[in-house]
Scaffold this motif. Structure first.
Motif, PDB file in Angstrom:
ATOM      1  N   GLY A  85       0.790  -1.222   0.000  1.00 32.05           N
ATOM      2  CA  GLY A  85       0.000   0.000   0.000  1.00 32.05           C
ATOM      3  C   GLY A  85       0.821   1.270   0.000  1.00 32.05           C
ATOM      4  N   ASP A  86       2.099   1.148   0.314  1.00 35.56           N
ATOM      5  CA  ASP A  86       2.992   2.317   0.341  1.00 35.56           C
ATOM      6  C   ASP A  86       3.394   2.744  -1.066  1.00 35.56           C
ATOM      7  OD1 ASP A  86       4.915   1.589   3.396  1.00 35.56           O
ATOM      8  OD2 ASP A  86       2.884   2.385   3.056  1.00 35.56           O
ATOM      9  N   SER A  87       4.077   3.877  -1.127  1.00 37.76           N
ATOM     10  CA  SER A  87       4.590   4.401  -2.386  1.00 37.76           C
ATOM     11  C   SER A  87       6.110   4.483  -2.339  1.00 37.76           C
ATOM     12  CB  SER A  87       4.020   5.802  -2.658  1.00 37.76           C
ATOM     13  OG  SER A  87       2.624   5.766  -2.810  1.00 37.76           O
ATOM     14  N   LEU A  88       6.714   4.479  -3.517  1.00 38.82           N
ATOM     15  CA  LEU A  88       8.166   4.574  -3.646  1.00 38.82           C
ATOM     16  C   LEU A  88       8.456   5.212  -4.997  1.00 38.82           C
ATOM     17  CD1 LEU A  88      10.456   3.574  -1.739  1.00 38.82           C
ATOM     18  CD2 LEU A  88      10.597   1.525  -3.174  1.00 38.82           C
ATOM     19  N   ARG A  89       9.510   6.011  -5.071  1.00 39.98           N
ATOM     20  CA  ARG A  89       9.896   6.589  -6.352  1.00 39.98           C
ATOM     21  C   ARG A  89      11.325   6.196  -6.687  1.00 39.98           C
ATOM     22  NH1 ARG A  89      10.226  12.822  -8.603  1.00 39.98           N
ATOM     23  NH2 ARG A  89      12.151  12.861  -7.377  1.00 39.98           N
ATOM     24  N   LEU A  90      11.474   5.563  -7.837  1.00 40.39           N
ATOM     25  CA  LEU A  90      12.793   5.211  -8.334  1.00 40.39           C
ATOM     26  C   LEU A  90      13.280   6.311  -9.276  1.00 40.39           C
ATOM     27  CD1 LEU A  90      12.281   1.427  -9.195  1.00 40.39           C
ATOM     28  CD2 LEU A  90      12.912   2.475  -7.006  1.00 40.39           C
ATOM     29  N   SER A  91      14.593   6.535  -9.254  1.00 40.23           N
ATOM     30  CA  SER A  91      15.214   7.493 -10.157  1.00 40.23           C
ATOM     31  C   SER A  91      16.333   6.813 -10.918  1.00 40.23           C
ATOM     32  CB  SER A  91      15.785   8.681  -9.373  1.00 40.23           C
ATOM     33  OG  SER A  91      14.774   9.363  -8.670  1.00 40.23           O
ATOM     34  N   CYS A  92      16.597   7.318 -12.121  1.00 38.53           N
ATOM     35  CA  CYS A  92      17.676   6.785 -12.943  1.00 38.53           C
ATOM     36  C   CYS A  92      18.368   7.961 -13.629  1.00 38.53           C
ATOM     37  CB  CYS A  92      17.130   5.819 -13.972  1.00 38.53           C
ATOM     38  SG  CYS A  92      18.333   5.287 -15.218  1.00 38.53           S
ATOM     39  N   ALA A  93      19.650   8.104 -13.362  1.00 34.84           N
ATOM     40  CA  ALA A  93      20.453   9.135 -14.016  1.00 34.84           C
ATOM     41  C   ALA A  93      21.090   8.536 -15.256  1.00 34.84           C
ATOM     42  CB  ALA A  93      21.513   9.667 -13.067  1.00 34.84           C
ATOM     43  N   THR A 144       3.879   7.121 -23.294  1.00 28.13           N
ATOM     44  CA  THR A 144       4.288   6.102 -22.330  1.00 28.13           C
ATOM     45  C   THR A 144       3.562   4.787 -22.596  1.00 28.13           C
ATOM     46  OG1 THR A 144       2.589   6.813 -20.761  1.00 28.13           O
ATOM     47  CG2 THR A 144       4.786   7.780 -20.513  1.00 28.13           C
ATOM     48  N   ASN A 145       4.147   3.708 -22.110  1.00 29.70           N
ATOM     49  CA  ASN A 145       3.524   2.382 -22.160  1.00 29.70           C
ATOM     50  C   ASN A 145       3.690   1.716 -20.815  1.00 29.70           C
ATOM     51  OD1 ASN A 145       2.508   2.061 -24.806  1.00 29.70           O
ATOM     52  ND2 ASN A 145       4.567   1.727 -25.594  1.00 29.70           N
ATOM     53  N   TYR A 146       2.714   0.918 -20.432  1.00 30.28           N
ATOM     54  CA  TYR A 146       2.773   0.184 -19.165  1.00 30.28           C
ATOM     55  C   TYR A 146       2.299  -1.240 -19.376  1.00 30.28           C
ATOM     56  CZ  TYR A 146       2.972   4.860 -17.131  1.00 30.28           C
ATOM     57  OH  TYR A 146       3.331   6.143 -16.825  1.00 30.28           O
ATOM     58  N   THR A 147       2.850  -2.129 -18.585  1.00 32.45           N
ATOM     59  CA  THR A 147       2.318  -3.468 -18.597  1.00 32.45           C
ATOM     60  C   THR A 147       1.048  -3.489 -17.752  1.00 32.45           C
ATOM     61  OG1 THR A 147       2.939  -5.791 -18.327  1.00 32.45           O
ATOM     62  CG2 THR A 147       3.572  -4.269 -16.571  1.00 32.45           C
ATOM     63  N   ASP A 148       0.190  -4.481 -17.997  1.00 29.11           N
ATOM     64  CA  ASP A 148      -1.132  -4.486 -17.376  1.00 29.11           C
ATOM     65  C   ASP A 148      -1.088  -4.475 -15.850  1.00 29.11           C
ATOM     66  OD1 ASP A 148      -2.761  -6.603 -19.893  1.00 29.11           O
ATOM     67  OD2 ASP A 148      -2.294  -4.463 -19.833  1.00 29.11           O
ATOM     68  N   PHE A 149      -0.120  -5.175 -15.276  1.00 32.63           N
ATOM     69  CA  PHE A 149      -0.166  -5.337 -13.830  1.00 32.63           C
ATOM     70  C   PHE A 149       0.290  -4.106 -13.058  1.00 32.63           C
ATOM     71  CE2 PHE A 149       4.313  -6.086 -13.926  1.00 32.63           C
ATOM     72  CZ  PHE A 149       4.562  -6.950 -14.974  1.00 32.63           C
ATOM     73  N   VAL A 150       0.749  -3.054 -13.747  1.00 32.91           N
ATOM     74  CA  VAL A 150       1.093  -1.813 -13.058  1.00 32.91           C
ATOM     75  C   VAL A 150       0.275  -0.632 -13.552  1.00 32.91           C
ATOM     76  CG1 VAL A 150       3.453  -2.632 -12.689  1.00 32.91           C
ATOM     77  CG2 VAL A 150       2.961  -1.070 -14.598  1.00 32.91           C
ATOM     78  N   GLU A 151      -0.531  -0.847 -14.569  1.00 34.87           N
ATOM     79  CA  GLU A 151      -1.342   0.233 -15.143  1.00 34.87           C
ATOM     80  C   GLU A 151      -2.210   0.853 -14.051  1.00 34.87           C
ATOM     81  OE1 GLU A 151      -1.602   0.728 -18.866  1.00 34.87           O
ATOM     82  OE2 GLU A 151      -2.276   2.662 -18.113  1.00 34.87           O
ATOM     83  N   GLY A 152      -2.136   2.187 -13.940  1.00 37.37           N
ATOM     84  CA  GLY A 152      -2.921   2.885 -12.937  1.00 37.37           C
ATOM     85  C   GLY A 152      -2.237   3.015 -11.588  1.00 37.37           C
ATOM     86  N   ARG A 153      -1.163   2.268 -11.361  1.00 37.29           N
ATOM     87  CA  ARG A 153      -0.435   2.339 -10.087  1.00 37.29           C
ATOM     88  C   ARG A 153       0.947   2.969 -10.247  1.00 37.29           C
ATOM     89  NH1 ARG A 153       1.109  -2.123  -7.466  1.00 37.29           N
ATOM     90  NH2 ARG A 153       1.256  -3.415  -9.340  1.00 37.29           N
ATOM     91  N   PHE A 154       1.588   2.733 -11.383  1.00 38.27           N
ATOM     92  CA  PHE A 154       2.943   3.232 -11.629  1.00 38.27           C
ATOM     93  C   PHE A 154       2.890   4.332 -12.680  1.00 38.27           C
ATOM     94  CE2 PHE A 154       5.517  -0.881 -10.514  1.00 38.27           C
ATOM     95  CZ  PHE A 154       4.865  -0.938  -9.288  1.00 38.27           C
ATOM     96  N   THR A 155       3.797   5.287 -12.569  1.00 43.24           N
ATOM     97  CA  THR A 155       3.912   6.365 -13.540  1.00 43.24           C
ATOM     98  C   THR A 155       5.373   6.582 -13.893  1.00 43.24           C
ATOM     99  OG1 THR A 155       1.971   7.478 -12.590  1.00 43.24           O
ATOM    100  CG2 THR A 155       3.379   8.770 -14.059  1.00 43.24           C
ATOM    101  N   ILE A 156       5.665   6.513 -15.187  1.00 42.43           N
ATOM    102  CA  ILE A 156       7.020   6.771 -15.657  1.00 42.43           C
ATOM    103  C   ILE A 156       7.085   8.191 -16.208  1.00 42.43           C
ATOM    104  CG2 ILE A 156       6.560   5.825 -17.972  1.00 42.43           C
ATOM    105  CD1 ILE A 156       9.465   4.816 -17.998  1.00 42.43           C
ATOM    106  N   TYR A 200      12.166   8.644 -14.024  1.00 40.78           N
ATOM    107  CA  TYR A 200      11.534   8.320 -12.749  1.00 40.78           C
ATOM    108  C   TYR A 200      10.501   7.218 -12.937  1.00 40.78           C
ATOM    109  CZ  TYR A 200      13.418  12.924 -11.573  1.00 40.78           C
ATOM    110  OH  TYR A 200      14.240  14.003 -11.385  1.00 40.78           O
ATOM    111  N   LEU A 201      10.303   6.468 -11.870  1.00 40.34           N
ATOM    112  CA  LEU A 201       9.185   5.533 -11.797  1.00 40.34           C
ATOM    113  C   LEU A 201       8.510   5.744 -10.455  1.00 40.34           C
ATOM    114  CD1 LEU A 201       7.692   3.243 -13.305  1.00 40.34           C
ATOM    115  CD2 LEU A 201       9.042   1.632 -11.918  1.00 40.34           C
ATOM    116  N   GLN A 202       7.361   6.393 -10.483  1.00 39.40           N
ATOM    117  CA  GLN A 202       6.560   6.587  -9.283  1.00 39.40           C
ATOM    118  C   GLN A 202       5.694   5.355  -9.098  1.00 39.40           C
ATOM    119  OE1 GLN A 202       6.487   9.113  -6.956  1.00 39.40           O
ATOM    120  NE2 GLN A 202       5.018   7.833  -5.839  1.00 39.40           N
TER     121      GLN A 202
END
Length: 129
Positions: free
Chosen positions: A15-23, A58-70, A83-85
């Motif tokens: 249920g938590d959130s996390l943001r990944l970053s990539c330089a 953008t494109n997303y796979t089905d199992f993250v659609e609506g939950r993840f944002t690139i 970023y990946l929120q």
């Protein structure tokens, strides 16, 4: 050559959130499609999300659609950041997440693992129940 360095992984609860970053740095990195891939223990690498060179598609796979944002920020001169929120995380999201770059400048291919040529070292995301 393109260099990719991820950060932002960690241990969170469901249920938590996390943001990944990539330089991303190196020649033509701003002209390449980018994406996030992941590999869970004992499973094959799978596509998570992709974004075109200027961030307009953008494109997303089905199992993250609506939950993840690139998203991506190409504003800096030689380095762009991807970023990946990740919201509403689930235990099934536990995996090593890899930032990846495509091979061809301005390519419209960023929906499959095979569309990506350059990979970062990965960052661990663990979601507890």
């Amino acid at each position: 050559q393109v260099q990719l360095v991820e950060s932002g992984g960690g241990l969170v609860q469901a249920g938590d959130s996390l943001r990944l970053s990539c330089a991303a740095s190196g020649r033509t990195n701003k002209d390449l499609p980018m994406g996030w891939l992941r590999q869970a223990p004992g499973k094959e690498t799978e596509f998570v999300a992709g974004i075109n060179y200027d961030g307009t598609r953008t494109n997303y796979t089905d199992f993250v659609e609506g939950r993840f944002t690139i998203s991506r920020d190409n504003a800096k001169n030689t380095v762009n950041t991807i970023y990946l929120q990740m919201d509403s995380l689930k235990p099934d999201d536990t995996a090593v997440y890899y930032c990846a770059a495509g091979r061809v400048r301005y390519s419209a291919r960023y929906s499959h693992v095979d569309d990506f040529f350059h990979w970062g070292q990965g960052t661990q995301v663990t979601v507890s129940s």
